[in-house]
Design an enzyme around this catalytic site. Sequence first.
Site, mmCIF file in Angstrom:
data_model
loop_
_atom_site.group_PDB
_atom_site.id
_atom_site.type_symbol
_atom_site.label_atom_id
_atom_site.label_comp_id
_atom_site.label_asym_id
_atom_site.label_seq_id
_atom_site.Cartn_x
_atom_site.Cartn_y
_atom_site.Cartn_z
ATOM 1 C CD GLU A 119 -7.611 5.637 -7.702
ATOM 2 O OE1 GLU A 119 -8.745 5.966 -7.359
ATOM 3 O OE2 GLU A 119 -6.570 6.205 -7.337
ATOM 4 C CD GLU A 120 -1.035 6.384 -10.010
ATOM 5 O OE1 GLU A 120 -1.776 7.228 -9.502
ATOM 6 O OE2 GLU A 120 -0.461 6.537 -11.105
ATOM 7 C CD GLU A 172 -0.931 6.383 1.440
ATOM 8 O OE1 GLU A 172 -0.677 5.551 0.556
ATOM 9 O OE2 GLU A 172 -0.571 7.585 1.370
ATOM 10 C CG LEU A 173 3.385 10.154 4.794
ATOM 11 C CD1 LEU A 173 3.916 9.705 6.131
ATOM 12 C CD2 LEU A 173 4.539 10.606 3.914
ATOM 13 N N GLY A 189 3.132 2.341 0.780
ATOM 14 C CA GLY A 189 2.458 3.364 -0.018
ATOM 15 C C GLY A 189 1.272 2.717 -0.717
ATOM 16 C CG ASP A 249 6.104 11.476 -5.020
ATOM 17 O OD1 ASP A 249 6.621 11.899 -6.086
ATOM 18 O OD2 ASP A 249 5.508 12.208 -4.213
ATOM 19 C CG LEU A 289 2.305 -1.917 -7.004
ATOM 20 C CD1 LEU A 289 3.307 -2.802 -6.295
ATOM 21 C CD2 LEU A 289 0.899 -2.461 -6.822
ATOM 22 C CG ASN A 334 7.941 8.583 6.892
ATOM 23 O OD1 ASN A 334 8.332 7.846 5.982
ATOM 24 N ND2 ASN A 334 8.419 9.804 7.049
ATOM 25 C CB SER A 335 7.169 2.700 5.077
ATOM 26 O OG SER A 335 6.379 3.359 4.161
#
Lengths: 251, 415
Positions: A227-228, A94-95, A71, A151, A148, A128-129
Amino acid sequence: MESETKPTFSKSTGLPRKRFYRARAHSNPLSDSHFPIPISPSHVDFSLHFPKFVGTNNEEVSKKVEFADIGCGFGGLLISLATLFPDTLMIGMELRDKVTEYVKERILALRKTSSGGQYENVSVVRTNSMKYIPNYFEKGQLSKMFFLFPDPHFKEKNHRRRVISVDLLDEYAYVLRAGGVIYTITDVEELGEWMRSCLEKHPMFESLTHEELDSDPVVELLCSATEEGQKVARNGGQTFRAVFRRIAYVS
Amino acid sequence: MEEPHIEEGHNQNKLLDVAPALISVHPSHKSIAATVGSDLRVFNLIDNSPVTLVDESNESFHKDSVRAIRYSASGKLFVSTGDDKLVKIWSAESWRCLNTICSEKRVTAVAVSHDDSYVCYADKFGVVWVVELGGITKKGVPLLSHYCSIITSLEFSPDGRYILSADRDFKIRVTVFPEEPLQGAHEIQSFCLGHTEFVTCIAFVSNPELTQSYLMSGSGDSTVRLWDIASGSLLDTCEVSTVAGHLESNESEQTQVTVSDLCAIPDSSLAAVAIQSFQGILLLSCDLSAHTLSITKVIQIPGESFIPTSISLSTSTLWMVSGASNGPNQPGYSRVRVISCIDSEKSSVLEDEQIPGGTKLLEKLQGKVSIEESVMIAASEAVRAAMSSLLMKKQYSEEKREFRKRSRNDKKTTN
């Protein structure tokens, strides 16, 4: 030149502009989206991802991916790790397809504009990990895995969509080598407790000690590199970390 | 635009009610069990008499389609489970129901540990549960999970060290079966990756001394594959579409067929394989030192339409059943046939009067002695369509995907 014809790229830095790659923050990990899935790790052509490191004949590969950012979002952590560990291959998963596109363009642009041949060791793949980690990595291949700000899936009925669970930790333990480290961080307290609890319950992970955390240069990147993480710091929020080591099975 | 999509969903739901007939024979040929729909029928092969099941539990007998049955390796126990979310454990001697476990979801596969201590069952959401036998427990605990996949088959390795789970996402997971299974099975030994479609069935082939064992798996990708489970490596791939395709029509191009069931023949390195749309059985031979798999014989089944939906083997007798039911309250159809001496040159498809148990057995297991051919043909086609609908991943066109997203909140405003 490329930057003149592509409005999605900044003319000054040559890097892609985030606002052209915006996507929803959430993606449904239950749906079988439309992206190719490799049949097994030997079916992945890593020479496409790391042309300077990997020859086209996969049989001769001496280097394999060691770090995986699950992700990876807009790629902040990977970009920081790439220069910190220039001889280690790392990949982001990444999805969301727009976000994956952004990271791809960012890496290509950084490789072009870099003076010392940097960023050849980092790449991204859309997948999709939660379903396909064993399709990409062999047993004990990875030395670091990153989760990191995943969701949170707040509703209890959606907890099964969380990327860290005791069941999925079986698969992450499989691809991590003994001694490999799993790094998790979130700004949602309940999720932080959940992830720590899953890791504590799982017989193949043990917590890093405070001394080990302090001496690991990667740990501070968890908050500052993405960024998050930067958003949380700006808002003065708290973060909750759980960093564990993969150990041999203890009954 | 609305109508065809809604109708398609409805048709798919009806298809999912279709349940294939199943058959399982006791490891020492003492009895045989067959199911169609929710009906479980057992025949005693020692004294050639039908068996009356005794079930005094609160949830007596199955109320919905049975999806998996098997005898334990010891032959002392029998388990049956399916869409009614019940896992029933029977004594294979007295045929009393010893215990009924309640699952939260419909069950798709079941396995019993070699020492008869544990029953593992998999639900439609990819979770494998385990329950300890000999206790009074009514609920299982989670053992492992295949995230959001459907588990089609569960097996223990011959030495009991591993539990194998195969799914519709082309994977076979080999997990160490721990000393304390109730704490979960967390140590994955390997993944057997190589199939390009859903995996339907798995079985072990061993040498007579039982010192070497390899895994065979059948799939919707027209192949049977051979694996070494300790490393997960693919040893060989055997294409079966040419055989089935060639005999069906004169087309030389390969069409994709689904391997529906397979079982290993003990004391040999052979396996019997059933393929959807093929009226016969393939015999595959495994060369245990060269690690190869090849088709050694094709046995066609003469007579009226008969495509096996499930096969089971004991000594050298292969039992086959063909049939289906349309749901719990619909009558089902099933036809049983037998191939004797399957591992020798003298193998032959037996006539009804020649089979062990004869017409008495057929009356018990089939419900009647003869079935109309048109009914059999329709049943086979329904089973094929149902399996495809359940296990094959749906590929939607761009337009259809956008239509499916129409109820999403963030898509309503137009840019």
